[in-house]
Design a protein around this motif. Structure first.
Motif, PDB file in Angstrom:
ATOM      1  N   CYS A   1       0.803  -1.227   0.000  1.00  0.00           N
ATOM      2  CA  CYS A   1       0.000   0.000   0.000  1.00  0.00           C
ATOM      3  C   CYS A   1       0.834   1.274   0.000  1.00  0.00           C
ATOM      4  O   CYS A   1       0.356   2.316  -0.379  1.00  0.00           O
ATOM      5  CB  CYS A   1      -0.979   0.003   1.155  1.00  0.00           C
ATOM      6  SG  CYS A   1      -0.202   0.020   2.765  1.00  0.00           S
ATOM      7  N   GLY A   2       2.078   1.230   0.441  1.00  0.00           N
ATOM      8  CA  GLY A   2       2.972   2.371   0.311  1.00  0.00           C
ATOM      9  C   GLY A   2       2.619   3.625   1.082  1.00  0.00           C
ATOM     10  O   GLY A   2       3.016   4.709   0.690  1.00  0.00           O
ATOM     11  N   ASP A   3       1.851   3.527   2.150  1.00  0.00           N
ATOM     12  CA  ASP A   3       1.522   4.692   2.972  1.00  0.00           C
ATOM     13  C   ASP A   3       0.891   5.819   2.157  1.00  0.00           C
ATOM     14  O   ASP A   3       1.302   6.974   2.207  1.00  0.00           O
ATOM     15  CB  ASP A   3       2.771   5.184   3.715  1.00  0.00           C
ATOM     16  CG  ASP A   3       2.440   6.088   4.892  1.00  0.00           C
ATOM     17  OD1 ASP A   3       1.299   6.043   5.381  1.00  0.00           O
ATOM     18  OD2 ASP A   3       3.318   6.852   5.317  1.00  0.00           O
ATOM     19  N   VAL A   4      -0.129   5.465   1.381  1.00  0.00           N
ATOM     20  CA  VAL A   4      -0.806   6.406   0.486  1.00  0.00           C
ATOM     21  C   VAL A   4      -1.602   7.432   1.286  1.00  0.00           C
ATOM     22  O   VAL A   4      -2.310   7.085   2.225  1.00  0.00           O
ATOM     23  CB  VAL A   4      -1.731   5.643  -0.487  1.00  0.00           C
ATOM     24  CG1 VAL A   4      -2.600   6.594  -1.274  1.00  0.00           C
ATOM     25  CG2 VAL A   4      -0.915   4.767  -1.409  1.00  0.00           C
ATOM     26  N   HIS A   5      -1.472   8.712   0.911  1.00  0.00           N
ATOM     27  CA  HIS A   5      -2.216   9.794   1.560  1.00  0.00           C
ATOM     28  C   HIS A   5      -3.033  10.624   0.583  1.00  0.00           C
ATOM     29  O   HIS A   5      -3.764  11.517   1.007  1.00  0.00           O
ATOM     30  CB  HIS A   5      -1.247  10.719   2.320  1.00  0.00           C
ATOM     31  CG  HIS A   5      -0.728  10.099   3.575  1.00  0.00           C
ATOM     32  ND1 HIS A   5      -1.231  10.400   4.807  1.00  0.00           N
ATOM     33  CD2 HIS A   5       0.228   9.165   3.773  1.00  0.00           C
ATOM     34  CE1 HIS A   5      -0.603   9.694   5.724  1.00  0.00           C
ATOM     35  NE2 HIS A   5       0.288   8.939   5.120  1.00  0.00           N
ATOM     36  N   MET A   6      -2.903  10.378  -0.722  1.00  0.00           N
ATOM     37  CA  MET A   6      -3.667  11.123  -1.722  1.00  0.00           C
ATOM     38  C   MET A   6      -3.817  10.262  -2.980  1.00  0.00           C
ATOM     39  O   MET A   6      -3.013   9.368  -3.201  1.00  0.00           O
ATOM     40  CB  MET A   6      -2.986  12.454  -2.048  1.00  0.00           C
ATOM     41  CG  MET A   6      -1.598  12.318  -2.624  1.00  0.00           C
ATOM     42  SD  MET A   6      -0.580  13.788  -2.477  1.00  0.00           S
ATOM     43  CE  MET A   6       0.364  13.366  -1.023  1.00  0.00           C
ATOM     44  N   HIS A   7      -4.849  10.515  -3.757  1.00  0.00           N
ATOM     45  CA  HIS A   7      -5.051   9.672  -4.926  1.00  0.00           C
ATOM     46  C   HIS A   7      -4.143  10.058  -6.094  1.00  0.00           C
ATOM     47  O   HIS A   7      -3.780   9.210  -6.884  1.00  0.00           O
ATOM     48  CB  HIS A   7      -6.529   9.653  -5.340  1.00  0.00           C
ATOM     49  CG  HIS A   7      -7.044  10.933  -5.901  1.00  0.00           C
ATOM     50  ND1 HIS A   7      -7.201  12.078  -5.139  1.00  0.00           N
ATOM     51  CD2 HIS A   7      -7.447  11.255  -7.142  1.00  0.00           C
ATOM     52  CE1 HIS A   7      -7.672  13.041  -5.899  1.00  0.00           C
ATOM     53  NE2 HIS A   7      -7.829  12.574  -7.116  1.00  0.00           N
ATOM     54  N   THR A   8      -3.776  11.315  -6.211  1.00  0.00           N
ATOM     55  CA  THR A   8      -2.818  11.739  -7.239  1.00  0.00           C
ATOM     56  C   THR A   8      -1.827  12.720  -6.616  1.00  0.00           C
ATOM     57  O   THR A   8      -2.141  13.397  -5.633  1.00  0.00           O
ATOM     58  CB  THR A   8      -3.492  12.439  -8.438  1.00  0.00           C
ATOM     59  OG1 THR A   8      -4.080  13.658  -7.993  1.00  0.00           O
ATOM     60  CG2 THR A   8      -4.539  11.564  -9.103  1.00  0.00           C
TER      61      THR A   8
END
Length: 76
Positions: A19-26
């Motif tokens: 998941c890579g520590d996602v904080h925004m969609h783009t």
């Protein structure tokens, strides 16, 4: 560590996900992420400093990009 977590997932019958520590969609939504971080810490963005992420790399990536980041040996 990834290999250990994958082995545990197989043992428990739970699929693993990168998941890579996602904080925004783009990447282009970093400004919004910065504003939300400022709100969470009760600070203006200009004063949020180290509370903000240093770059816009915490965004969702296409599968092809993830395949380049994670070696095939780690994928199941």
């Amino acid at each position: 560590r990834l290999l250990q977590l994958q082995a545990l997932g197989r043992q428990l019958g739970v699929p693993t996900v990168a998941c890579g520590d996602v904080h925004m969609h783009t990447r282009g939504r970093r400004a919004l992420q910065d504003v939300l971080t400022g709100i969470r810490h009760h600070l203006p963005v200009a004063e949020a400093g180290y509370h903000l992420h240093p770059n816009g790399e915490r965004h969702l990536r296409p599968l092809a990009a993830l395949e380049g980041l994670y070696p095939a040996a780690l994928r199941t």
